[in-house]
Design an enzyme around this catalytic site. Structure first.
Site, PDB file in Angstrom:
ATOM      1  N   HIS A  35     -18.877  18.156 -15.102  1.00  0.00           N
ATOM      2  CA  HIS A  35     -17.548  18.755 -14.705  1.00  0.00           C
ATOM      3  C   HIS A  35     -17.127  18.061 -13.278  1.00  0.00           C
ATOM      4  CE1 HIS A  35     -14.032  21.403 -14.217  1.00  0.00           C
ATOM      5  NE2 HIS A  35     -14.619  21.588 -13.060  1.00  0.00           N
TER       6      HIS A  35
ATOM      7  N   ASP B 118     -10.275  26.235  -6.429  1.00  0.00           N
ATOM      8  CA  ASP B 118     -10.111  27.524  -7.221  1.00  0.00           C
ATOM      9  C   ASP B 118     -11.376  28.155  -7.063  1.00  0.00           C
ATOM     10  OD1 ASP B 118     -10.994  25.588  -9.130  1.00  0.00           O
ATOM     11  OD2 ASP B 118     -10.547  26.949 -10.706  1.00  0.00           O
ATOM     12  N   HIS B 119     -12.349  27.450  -6.568  1.00  0.00           N
ATOM     13  CA  HIS B 119     -14.009  28.042  -6.480  1.00  0.00           C
ATOM     14  C   HIS B 119     -14.166  28.360  -4.902  1.00  0.00           C
ATOM     15  CE1 HIS B 119     -15.210  27.690 -10.837  1.00  0.00           C
ATOM     16  NE2 HIS B 119     -13.878  26.830 -10.530  1.00  0.00           N
TER      17      HIS B 119
ATOM     18  N   ASP C  44     -18.124  25.973 -14.041  1.00  0.00           N
ATOM     19  CA  ASP C  44     -17.412  25.383 -14.984  1.00  0.00           C
ATOM     20  C   ASP C  44     -17.843  24.444 -16.179  1.00  0.00           C
ATOM     21  OD1 ASP C  44     -15.328  26.835 -14.011  1.00  0.00           O
ATOM     22  OD2 ASP C  44     -14.106  24.984 -12.989  1.00  0.00           O
TER      23      ASP C  44
ATOM     24  N   HIS D  17     -13.969  31.114 -15.769  1.00  0.00           N
ATOM     25  CA  HIS D  17     -12.595  31.133 -16.336  1.00  0.00           C
ATOM     26  C   HIS D  17     -12.569  31.981 -17.647  1.00  0.00           C
ATOM     27  CE1 HIS D  17     -10.689  28.132 -13.551  1.00  0.00           C
ATOM     28  NE2 HIS D  17     -11.967  27.678 -13.593  1.00  0.00           N
TER      29      HIS D  17
ATOM     30  N   HIS E 157     -19.530  24.729  -7.321  1.00  0.00           N
ATOM     31  CA  HIS E 157     -19.253  23.099  -7.151  1.00  0.00           C
ATOM     32  C   HIS E 157     -17.917  23.266  -6.124  1.00  0.00           C
ATOM     33  CE1 HIS E 157     -16.672  24.940 -10.542  1.00  0.00           C
ATOM     34  NE2 HIS E 157     -15.604  23.661 -10.242  1.00  0.00           N
TER      35      HIS E 157
ATOM     36  N   HIS F 208     -14.735  22.552  -6.404  1.00  0.00           N
ATOM     37  CA  HIS F 208     -12.940  22.585  -6.622  1.00  0.00           C
ATOM     38  C   HIS F 208     -12.453  23.831  -6.101  1.00  0.00           C
ATOM     39  CE1 HIS F 208     -13.545  20.188 -10.596  1.00  0.00           C
ATOM     40  NE2 HIS F 208     -13.287  19.294  -9.538  1.00  0.00           N
TER      41      HIS F 208
END
Length: 264
Positions: free
Chosen positions: A120, A63-64, A142, A180, A59, A61
């Site tokens: 998410h 941090d990915h 996530d 995570h 996805h 975001h």
């Protein structure tokens, strides 16, 4: 002669992210999942003498995805695969995929099935393989965490519950590679929800020992998650009595709301 086994290595990034790295002893190829940080991937590639061949993205975001541009500079021919629904929000995708598509990792003679799992984010996907070295595995970003699930940033409780129900139908032996290290915090909530759940208590002890030794609590098994994860247990009478509802969806919605406010 037996084929060389796939190795899946977690690279710690930021405060609690894992970037999953796929390698085989008989290949110099490297595949990574959700590389939010390029530096740790570059260091791993140098240390292991690997060449990045493919990136799998679940996805959009940051941090990915934030490491993608720098990794692309080092390896311009890298295959970058991600959800078509979020293509405008993920830089440099070379292949967009949607539910039911098959991703070919020719470098490892390996295929993954794409699962669309909104909740998410609306376009969130996972990558599932029914047998790698004898065990199914899932890179689920996530959506499903050990003892928890992702926050609902874009999707609805109904969408997330349906996505988790879809994962519940996978084989119990499925290895869950989420992104995570939230397990201890999630288990604290799970214990508050089900204080007499002996599986939760035992798993909390095990995972605390792992973290005390700076080891990851992941991957988890789906069978374990069915025993400890309250978001996968909304069908059980005890939880339905606790939340005064016979509706699995209503129980899930209440659980997600309680988790958002939970202080361990």
């Amino acid at each position: 002669m037996q084929p060389e086994k796939l190795t899946i290595t977690p690279l710690a990034a930021f405060q609690d992210n894992y970037i999953w790295c796929l390698t085989k002893p008989d290949s110099d190829a490297l595949v990574v999942v959700d590389p939010g940080d390029a530096d740790v991937v570059l260091q791993f590639a140098r240390t292991t003498k690997r060449q990045l061949s493919s990136i799998l993205v679940t996805h959009h975001h940051w941090d990915h995805t934030d490491g993608i541009a720098a990794l692309k500079q080092h390896w311009p021919n890298t295959q970058i695969i991600g959800p078509d629904y979020e293509a405008e929000r993920i830089p440099s995708l070379t292949q967009t995929v949607h539910d039911g598509d098959i991703v070919q990792l020719e470098e490892f003679d390996l295929q993954f099935q794409v699962l669309h799992l909104p909740g998410h984010t609306l376009g969130h996907i996972a990558y599932y393989q029914s047998s790698v070295d004898g065990a199914p595995l899932l890179f689920c970003g996530d959506t499903l965490f050990s003892a928890g699930c992702g926050r609902l940033f874009e999707g609805s409780p109904e969408q997330m519950h349906q996505s988790l129900q879809r994962l519940m139908a996978l084989p119990n032996e499925t290895l869950i590679y989420c992104t995570h290290e939230y397990t201890l915090a999630n288990l604290a909530f799970a214990r508050a929800v089900e204080p007499d759940n002996q599986a939760v208590i035992a798993h909390l002890t095990k995972c605390q020992q792992l973290r005390d030794n700076q080891l990851p609590t992941l991957p988890s098994k789906l069978a374990t998650e069915k025993a400890i994860n309250p978001f996968l247990r909304c069908h059980l009478p005890d939880l339905q009595r606790k939340y005064t509802s016979s509706s699995e969806q209503a129980v899930f919605t209440a659980l997600r709301s309680d988790k958002d406010r939970f202080k361990s």
